[in-house]
Design a protein around this motif. Sequence first.
Motif, mmCIF file in Angstrom:
data_model
loop_
_atom_site.group_PDB
_atom_site.id
_atom_site.type_symbol
_atom_site.label_atom_id
_atom_site.label_comp_id
_atom_site.label_asym_id
_atom_site.label_seq_id
_atom_site.Cartn_x
_atom_site.Cartn_y
_atom_site.Cartn_z
ATOM 1 N N ARG A 55 0.817 -1.274 0.199
ATOM 2 C CA ARG A 55 -0.123 0.102 0.011
ATOM 3 C C ARG A 55 1.077 1.297 -0.037
ATOM 4 O O ARG A 55 0.517 2.499 -0.473
ATOM 5 N N ILE A 56 1.927 1.100 0.499
ATOM 6 C CA ILE A 56 2.867 2.232 0.713
ATOM 7 C C ILE A 56 3.306 2.680 -0.727
ATOM 8 O O ILE A 56 4.302 2.086 -1.158
ATOM 9 N N MET B 272 4.253 6.401 -1.252
ATOM 10 C CA MET B 272 4.770 7.675 -1.069
ATOM 11 C C MET B 272 6.290 7.365 -0.924
ATOM 12 O O MET B 272 6.758 6.660 0.204
ATOM 13 N N PRO C 92 6.993 13.812 4.006
ATOM 14 C CA PRO C 92 6.763 15.690 3.465
ATOM 15 C C PRO C 92 7.553 16.391 4.549
ATOM 16 O O PRO C 92 7.245 16.096 5.476
ATOM 17 N N VAL D 80 5.298 18.067 7.113
ATOM 18 C CA VAL D 80 4.550 16.872 8.166
ATOM 19 C C VAL D 80 5.827 16.639 9.150
ATOM 20 O O VAL D 80 5.528 16.596 10.170
ATOM 21 N N GLU E 133 6.388 19.129 11.560
ATOM 22 C CA GLU E 133 5.333 19.243 12.694
ATOM 23 C C GLU E 133 5.410 18.076 13.652
ATOM 24 O O GLU E 133 5.245 18.347 14.867
ATOM 25 N N PHE E 134 5.739 16.805 13.187
ATOM 26 C CA PHE E 134 5.762 15.835 14.064
ATOM 27 C C PHE E 134 7.002 15.796 15.209
ATOM 28 O O PHE E 134 6.982 15.780 16.174
ATOM 29 N N ILE F 76 -2.101 16.369 12.233
ATOM 30 C CA ILE F 76 -1.170 16.345 11.325
ATOM 31 C C ILE F 76 -1.151 14.999 10.422
ATOM 32 O O ILE F 76 -0.875 15.117 9.337
ATOM 33 N N ILE F 77 -1.716 14.061 10.969
ATOM 34 C CA ILE F 77 -1.750 12.817 10.320
ATOM 35 C C ILE F 77 -2.834 12.894 9.330
ATOM 36 O O ILE F 77 -2.606 12.450 8.288
ATOM 37 N N LYS G 16 -3.031 15.148 7.296
ATOM 38 C CA LYS G 16 -2.387 15.937 6.230
ATOM 39 C C LYS G 16 -1.585 15.269 5.413
ATOM 40 O O LYS G 16 -1.361 15.290 4.352
ATOM 41 N N VAL G 17 -1.253 13.903 5.925
ATOM 42 C CA VAL G 17 -0.822 12.877 5.063
ATOM 43 C C VAL G 17 -1.471 11.959 4.361
ATOM 44 O O VAL G 17 -2.755 11.724 4.557
ATOM 45 N N GLN G 18 -1.116 11.193 3.181
ATOM 46 C CA GLN G 18 -1.922 10.062 2.784
ATOM 47 C C GLN G 18 -2.260 9.243 3.886
ATOM 48 O O GLN G 18 -1.819 8.917 4.877
ATOM 49 N N ASP G 19 -3.600 8.414 3.469
ATOM 50 C CA ASP G 19 -4.166 7.666 4.490
ATOM 51 C C ASP G 19 -3.471 6.369 4.835
ATOM 52 O O ASP G 19 -4.018 5.343 5.209
ATOM 53 N N ASP G 20 -2.080 6.495 4.439
ATOM 54 C CA ASP G 20 -1.220 4.936 4.672
ATOM 55 C C ASP G 20 -0.646 5.276 5.876
ATOM 56 O O ASP G 20 0.046 4.630 6.355
ATOM 57 N N PHE G 21 -0.962 6.305 6.718
ATOM 58 C CA PHE G 21 -0.099 6.442 7.928
ATOM 59 C C PHE G 21 -0.331 5.413 8.943
ATOM 60 O O PHE G 21 0.750 4.783 9.373
#
Lengths: 357, 357
Positions: A13-14, A16, A20, A23, A26-27, B59-60, B62-67
Amino acid sequence: MGAENGQKSLLERIEMPEIPMEVAQEFALLEQRFIRAETERLRRSTVENRPLWEKRSEIISKVQDDFWVRVLSHAPAEIDEYIQHADAAVLGSALKDLTVERFEVDDKGNGEPRSLRFTFVFRTGEENPFFENEKLVKEFYWRKKITKTSKGKRRTWEGLVSEPVRINWKEGMDLTKGLLDAACDLAEAEKKKGGDRKKLPEFEKLAEKMEELEAAAMEDNEEDEEDFPTPAGTSFFGFFGYRGNVVSAEESKEANKEDDERFEKALKGEKFDDEEDDDDEEDDEEDSFDEIEIFPDGEDLAIALAEDLWPNAHKYYGQSFEIGDDYSEIDEDELEDEEDEGEDEEDNSRPRKKARV
Amino acid sequence: MGAENGQKSLLERIEMPEIPMEVAQEFALLEQRFIRAETERLRRSTVENRPLWEKRSEIISKVQDDFWVRVLSHAPAEIDEYIQHADAAVLGSALKDLTVERFEVDDKGNGEPRSLRFTFVFRTGEENPFFENEKLVKEFYWRKKITKTSKGKRRTWEGLVSEPVRINWKEGMDLTKGLLDAACDLAEAEKKKGGDRKKLPEFEKLAEKMEELEAAAMEDNEEDEEDFPTPAGTSFFGFFGYRGNVVSAEESKEANKEDDERFEKALKGEKFDDEEDDDDEEDDEEDSFDEIEIFPDGEDLAIALAEDLWPNAHKYYGQSFEIGDDYSEIDEDELEDEEDEGEDEEDNSRPRKKARV
């Protein structure tokens, strides 16, 4: 883990390629907020727990002075691995008491809660054939250091630093085989003479000692691999020689001030682009303090002693009385089972339950 | 550890046959004080951390939903062992979001902080070929139960209890092979009909299902041992079927009240001799709730998810971007190294330092 039924697996699924930058920043800021909140809580719990530790010491004083010996004999693996046969003999016959303090926190809850003081109390005279010291006190200071990398980036180091503590070994009893003395000699010479450490004769002597013992340990390892867990052959008492990075209290205070200001600015939304990436790190050379470190895992061991052995000591003590919990027995079992370890260990260590289908 | 140089080893020093009763009671009371202080701190930190978790969720988003997929793919071993191949395929393609809440703590910091709520959010329709549910919410309540043993002693049980959560699997997609449905059927029948659980037909059905799957898993294990880590073949989704002990909110409240009163009296010096010893415990039969437990490690997994995966999720996410951290690569390495694991693993996992003598 892999794909099945034509579905995408967790990693497929991964897509990317990288996190970024915005992000990631921010983390990083959020992680700073977590660390600061956690440190503040440690400050408070240090003060709150003090009467409980005092009460525990009072109870301990009522039992025979084998309390800490029993605790150490049931220490978790990440501590036990540093206690060699000869160390166990010394601790078993001479250790009387142990105290761990977060000594930089005052009664009002101010100060650095991650700094640690270990006080080992030993028998003296003929009751301790190994060394003269009645007390060995090892202090670790939590310090911060900010440096610039070769690429002009900002690198932050944070961790425990300490000074070597000399042990007055009796004739022929030095378990560190002269290594701890050599580390203490170097530290003293640095203080007296200053300047470049590498130009001191004590530096050369320590380096030689380390090479000599490393070679001897490797030889021993070949002969009898089973007897020497990692770190190969190092005595537990090498712990007293741990130094860590070179950071003065003053330097650390400055670094903290700089970081606090950056943190406040970051909270207000200011962006920074001078922080070192993980990628950069690999390009830089090894920290120079590593090469005079006689006990590289000193910080890990200090944290394991403070966060596991110390708070759970009364539980390990209780465990030492449990039926069938006898070392000679365990040793035999271990020898027998060694070959088919993986599977069997799993089965034995958990209570058997019915529903594992 | 053994004796050397004629000195007593750690364990040879230990001569006292058992822990004195008075000391054992004092340690037990002290442990109660530690647990109560720690629970109070967890209550406070739960409230303090809430704005930080909210910020993280922001923050999560903002990233693709593969977090969460990335996080789970880098989960620590004590979580990863429960994610089988097929589970990874489901989570990898359908999981959108995950939240962990200590939901019994209100905004003023009152309530039981050890109770946990897990909310899993999934894709729907054609994007999730496995089941219909958009959300799976699994709640665990921290409860206490006091019973009398056959010898008239007082036994205290404390832990997480939960109710099975049904999953609406699509045709042929049930990863639990009917086990979760059977557990849900039994729980519903118990609520409707009451009385002795063992007399319900749903009890018989669940027991049969468990035996059938256990037999199948053992057969599979023989064929292909490598593919089935402990617990053998159980799907991660069995977690939604965990129940734990049977303790109502009312019963737990009463038990807490009774224990609080005992605690206050013990602080004032009152002694009790009706508490169960460790020795007694072995004589009593297994807790009856074990036999209908389809996911025996449910409490362990819940705690690992709440105390490790959730607070460290942003770190695991970061790790998933690190260079060379690729599953296919790791798999190959693992296969090659499997034979000489012990030594090599130690060498590779830690940075090489000079002073390990």
